[in-house]
Motif scaffolding. Structure first.
Motif, PDB file in Angstrom:
ATOM      1  N   ASN A   2       9.621  13.982   0.944  1.00  0.00           N
ATOM      2  CA  ASN A   2      10.564  13.030   0.372  1.00  0.00           C
ATOM      3  C   ASN A   2      11.665  12.705   1.384  1.00  0.00           C
ATOM      4  N   LYS A  47       8.876   6.597   4.177  1.00  0.00           N
ATOM      5  CA  LYS A  47       7.585   5.947   3.947  1.00  0.00           C
ATOM      6  C   LYS A  47       7.741   4.594   3.249  1.00  0.00           C
ATOM      7  N   THR A  48       8.473   4.575   2.134  1.00  0.00           N
ATOM      8  CA  THR A  48       8.632   3.312   1.408  1.00  0.00           C
ATOM      9  C   THR A  48       9.464   2.318   2.210  1.00  0.00           C
ATOM     10  N   THR A  49      10.465   2.809   2.939  1.00  0.00           N
ATOM     11  CA  THR A  49      11.234   1.919   3.816  1.00  0.00           C
ATOM     12  C   THR A  49      10.319   1.275   4.846  1.00  0.00           C
ATOM     13  N   PHE A  80       7.120   0.655   4.481  1.00  0.00           N
ATOM     14  CA  PHE A  80       6.333  -0.361   3.770  1.00  0.00           C
ATOM     15  C   PHE A  80       7.148  -1.637   3.582  1.00  0.00           C
ATOM     16  N   ASN A  81       8.417  -1.475   3.229  1.00  0.00           N
ATOM     17  CA  ASN A  81       9.268  -2.656   3.029  1.00  0.00           C
ATOM     18  C   ASN A  81       9.473  -3.418   4.334  1.00  0.00           C
ATOM     19  N   ARG A  94       0.262  -6.040  -1.699  1.00  0.00           N
ATOM     20  CA  ARG A  94       1.197  -4.917  -1.860  1.00  0.00           C
ATOM     21  C   ARG A  94       1.253  -4.456  -3.311  1.00  0.00           C
ATOM     22  N   PHE A 113       3.510  -1.283  -5.679  1.00  0.00           N
ATOM     23  CA  PHE A 113       4.823  -0.664  -5.589  1.00  0.00           C
ATOM     24  C   PHE A 113       4.816   0.754  -6.142  1.00  0.00           C
ATOM     25  N   GLN A 114       5.692   1.565  -5.573  1.00  0.00           N
ATOM     26  CA  GLN A 114       5.855   2.946  -6.032  1.00  0.00           C
ATOM     27  C   GLN A 114       6.296   2.965  -7.492  1.00  0.00           C
ATOM     28  N   ASP A 159       1.546   1.719  -2.417  1.00  0.00           N
ATOM     29  CA  ASP A 159       2.682   2.638  -2.408  1.00  0.00           C
ATOM     30  C   ASP A 159       2.590   3.578  -3.607  1.00  0.00           C
ATOM     31  N   GLU A 160       2.099   4.794  -3.364  1.00  0.00           N
ATOM     32  CA  GLU A 160       1.983   5.842  -4.384  1.00  0.00           C
ATOM     33  C   GLU A 160       1.262   5.340  -5.634  1.00  0.00           C
ATOM     34  N   ILE A 208       0.410   5.092   0.859  1.00  0.00           N
ATOM     35  CA  ILE A 208       1.384   6.184   0.788  1.00  0.00           C
ATOM     36  C   ILE A 208       1.057   6.994  -0.448  1.00  0.00           C
TER      37      ILE A 208
END
Length: 614
Positions: free
Chosen positions: A408, A412-414, A416-417, A452, A454-455, A531-532, A562
Motif C-alpha cells: 500500500n 500503483k494507482t497513481t 495508472f492515472n 480502464r 477502477f479500484q 485496477d484491483e 494492479i
C-alpha cells in the motif's frame, strides 16, 4: 414504434390540458395555466444541463432574462414581432450559454454553482444601470396575431402548450440519444465517463447551449404574456430558484419531472401570493423553500424517481429477483485473504510455500523479442513534498498480461492515472505504439485504444447494464445500432447477458466488476488497465473473474493489472513489475519475483525476510 408509443402520455397530457384551458374563462386562472407551462419549459431547460449532467446551476435566470429583454427591446426600438424576436432570443441565449460554459466548466461542485449565480446578478445590475428598470411592451391591438396580443388569453395558453410539447419531444430525443447517454454518464461518474471515451467538456458545452436556448425562449414568451419586464423579475434569484425547484421537486434527469413540479408548485405559489402576498411578502419564496426541504427529506431525487423506485422494488419482489446492494455482492474476505495470503503469510500474500506454476499465458519466459505496445520512460509525479512515482520505466509487450504489484502506498494507482491521462507526469514519457501520450486526456487515450477499470468501482447506477456498456461502445461506434451491437457482444463475453436489463445499482460486487470490464471492452481497446479488479470478491467469484480476464488475453488484448491478491496474480500474469515507494523495485517473471528477497521485505518487512532465510 417505441418512440411513437412513448409520446402517448404526452399527447394525453396535452389534450387534457387544452381541454381544461378551453373550459376556464377566468382571466386570472387562465394566466396561471399559461405560467405553469412557461415555468415547466424553463424547468426543462434547467434539466437539460443540471438534471442530466449533475452540475447544479443557480444562474439560469441569466438566459431567461436575455430572452425577455431581447423580446421587449426588439419591439420597443425596432417594432419587431415576437415571432421574430423570440427566435433571435433563442440564438442569443445559445451563444450566451456557450460563452458562459467555456470558463465555468473548469469549476466543480459548489464552485460551479456559485460561479453560475454571478451571471444573472451581474446582468441585473447592468440592465438597471442602462436605465431599463421597467419596460412595457407597446399595445398593438391592431395586429394581435403579429404581436401576440390576443384578446382571448386562451390562445397564449395554447401557444405555451405547443412550446412545452416541442420542448418535451426535444428533451426526450436528447435523453434517448448518444447526447443524453453521455450527459447521464457524466452526471453519475465523470471520471468513468472520460475513461469510457466521452469528451466531457464538449458534451457539457452542448448541454448548456441547448439549455440556454430553451431558457431564452421561455423568457421571451414570458414577457409577451405579462407585457412588462423588470431586471428583478427576469434576472432575480427567485427566477433561477423556480427553475431549479420545479425540476428537483418533480424529478431531476427525467422529462416529466419539471412538468410535474410546475403543475404542483406554480398554482400553489401563485394562489398564496395573490391571497397572502400583501401580508406575507415573499410567500412564493417560502413555498419553493419548503418544497426543496420536503424533497430533500422525503425524495432526494424528486417525486418521479421516488415513485419509480417503489414500483420497481415491488415488481422485482413479485418476480423474486430482489435488489442486492452493490456493496453486498458476496462473502467478505479477511484482510489476509484479500491480499492473497493465508493465515501464516501475513498481510502481503507472498507465497511462503512452493511457488505456483508459471502463468498459463506463457509466464515462464520473458519475451524480449515481442513488440512493445506501451513504453513508460522515466515517469515521475510528486504531490507537494510527496514523491508518489519516481523515475519509473518499463515496457509492456503486445499480448502479455503484466502485473504491477507493491505494498500500500507504493504508487500503483497513481501510475495508472498517469498512464490513463487523469494525471500529467512531472517528467518522463509514455509511448503507445511509439506515439507520445503525455498531455492527452482520458477520452483521447480511450479513442487511441486504452481501456480502464477502477479500484473503487464507478458504475452508472441509474443506468441499466446494457446502457452502462453502450456508453463505452460509443467511442468507436458510428451509429447507435453499432454501439448496441458491440455492447451486447461485450456483455456476452463477460457473462452478464441475463442481467443486461438490471440497473447498475441493483448488481452484486462481482457483477459490477464484470460490468466495468464489459464497458471497457466495448470500446475495443488494444491495452486494458485493470485496477484491483478482484477487490471485494469471494473465493469462487475471483475464479470467475480471472477466467474472463484470461479470455480477454487470449483474444489478443494486452492487459496491465494492479492487484493485491498475489496467489491469483502468480497464476495469471506473464511478468511482474514491483513498485515500492514509487520506484521500480524488481521486474521479472513470477517465479523469480516471488522469491526475490527485496520483494518479501517490501511486503512483509525485514524480520519476515530473515525468518524465510532461516
Amino acid at each position: 414504434m417505441n418512440a411513437v408509443r412513448s409520446l402517448g402520455p404526452l399527447a394525453l397530457f396535452a389534450l387534457a390540458y387544452a381541454a381544461v384551458a378551453m373550459v376556464i374563462t377566468n382571466s386570472y386562472y387562465q394566466l396561471m395555466l399559461t405560467l405553469v407551462l412557461v415555468w415547466a419549459v424553463f424547468g426543462l431547460s434547467w434539466n437539460v444541463l443540471s438534471g442530466y449532467t449533475g452540475l447544479i446551476s443557480f444562474g439560469h435566470a441569466a438566459f431567461f432574462g436575455i430572452g425577455a429583454y431581447t423580446t421587449v427591446l426588439g419591439q420597443v426600438y425596432f417594432n419587431l414581432s415576437p415571432w421574430i424576436t423570440i427566435p433571435i432570443a433563442v440564438a442569443l441565449g445559445a451563444l450566451a450559454g456557450l460563452i458562459v460554459g467555456f470558463p465555468t466548466f473548469r469549476l466543480r461542485g459548489h464552485y460551479f454553482a456559485l460561479a453560475m449565480l454571478a451571471y444573472p446578478l451581474a446582468l441585473l445590475y447592468v440592465f438597471e444601470w442602462l436605465g431599463y428598470q421597467e419596460l412595457t411592451l407597446p399595445m398593438r391591438r391592431d395586429a394581435p396575431f403579429t404581436y401576440m396580443q390576443f384578446e382571448d388569453p386562451r390562445i397564449n395558453t395554447l401557444i405555451a402548450l405547443v412550446m412545452l410539447v416541442a420542448t418535451v419531444i426535444a428533451t426526450r430525443f436528447i435523453e434517448r440519444s448518444r447526447f443524453g447517454m453521455a450527459l447521464l454518464a457524466i452526471k453519475q461518474n465523470e471520471a468513468a465517463a472520460e475513461a469510457a471515451g466521452i469528451d466531457t467538456l464538449r458534451w457539457k458545452l452542448r448541454a448548456i447551449t441547448v439549455s440556454a436556448a430553451i431558457a431564452a425562449m421561455a423568457g421571451g414568451f414570458y414577457t409577451v404574456v405579462l407585457l412588462v419586464v423588470t431586471p428583478p423579475s427576469v434576472f432575480g434569484m427567485l427566477v433561477s430558484a423556480q427553475a431549479l425547484t420545479v425540476a428537483m421537486f418533480g424529478g431531476v434527469g427525467t422529462v416529466w419531472g419539471p412538468v410535474l413540479g410546475s403543475v404542483i408548485l406554480i398554482p400553489i405559489s401563485e394562489i398564496l401570493h395573490a391571497e397572502l402576498g400583501a401580508r406575507i411578502p415573499g410567500i412564493q419564496g417560502v413555498v419553493f423553500g419548503l418544497a426543496i426541504i420536503a424533497v430533500i427529506l422525503l425524495a432526494p431525487e424528486g417525486i418521479y424517481w421516488r415513485v419509480r423506485d417503489l414500483l420497481r422494488k415491488r415488481s422485482l419482489a413479485k418476480s423474486g429477483a430482489g435488489m442486492p446492494s452493490p456493496l453486498r455482492g458476496g462473502p467478505s474476505l479477511s484482510e489476509a485473504e484479500i491480499r492473497g495470503g493465508d493465515g501464516a503469510s501475513g498481510t502481503a500474500g507472498v507465497p511462503s510455500g512452493p511457488t505456483p506454476s508459471p502463468s498459463p499465458q506463457g509466464g515462464g519466459e520473458l519475451r524480449r523479442g515481442d513488440d512493445v505496445i506501451l513504453s513508460v520512460q522515466g515517469v515521475s509525479k510528486s504531490f507537494g513534498g510527496l514523491k508518489a512515482v519516481q523515475n519509473v520505466s518499463f515496457d509492456v509487450l503486445r499480448g502479455e498480461i503484466l502485473g504491477i504489484i507493491g505494498p500500500n502506498g507504493a504508487g500503483k494507482t497513481t501510475l495508472f492515472n498517469l498512464l490513463n491521462g487523469f494525471l500529467r507526469p512531472d517528467a518522463g514519457r509514455v509511448l503507445l505504439d511509439g506515439t507520445e501520450m503525455v498531455g492527452r486526456k482520458p477520452h483521447e487515450l480511450c479513442r487511441a485504444g486504452v481501456g480502464r477499470t477502477f479500484q473503487v468501482m464507478r458504475p452508472f447506477l441509474r443506468m441499466s447494464v446494457a446502457d452502462n456498456v453502450v456508453v463505452g461502445a460509443y467511442v468507436h461506434a458510428e451509429t447507435d445500432e453499432e454501439a448496441r451491437r458491440r455492447a451486447d457482444e461485450a456483455i456476452a463475453t463477460v457473462g452478464l447477458t441475463d442481467v443486461a436489463d438490471r440497473l447498475g445499482g441493483e448488481l452484486t460486487t462481482k457483477q459490477l466488476r464484470l460490468m466495468e470490464l464489459a464497458r471497457a471492452l466495448a470500446g475495443r481497446p488494444r491495452l486494458l488497465l485493470l485496477d484491483e479488479t478482484l477487490a471485494g470478491l469471494g473465493h469462487s467469484e475471483v475464479g470467475d473473474v480471472l477466467a474472463v480476464i484470461r479470455k480477454l488475453a487470449r483474444s489478443g488484448i494486452t492487459i496491465v493489472i494492479i492487484e493485491h491478491t498475489m496467489g491469483a496474480m502468480v497464476q495469471l500474469v506473464d511478468r511482474f513489475v514491483v513498485l515500492d515507494h514509487g520506484m521500480v523495485l524488481v521486474e521479472g517473471v513470477p517465479k523469480t519475483v516471488t522469491k526475490d528477497r527485496r520483494v518479501i521485505e517490501a511486503y512483509l518487512g525485514k524480520k519476515w525476510s530473515a525468518h524465510v532465510d532461516a
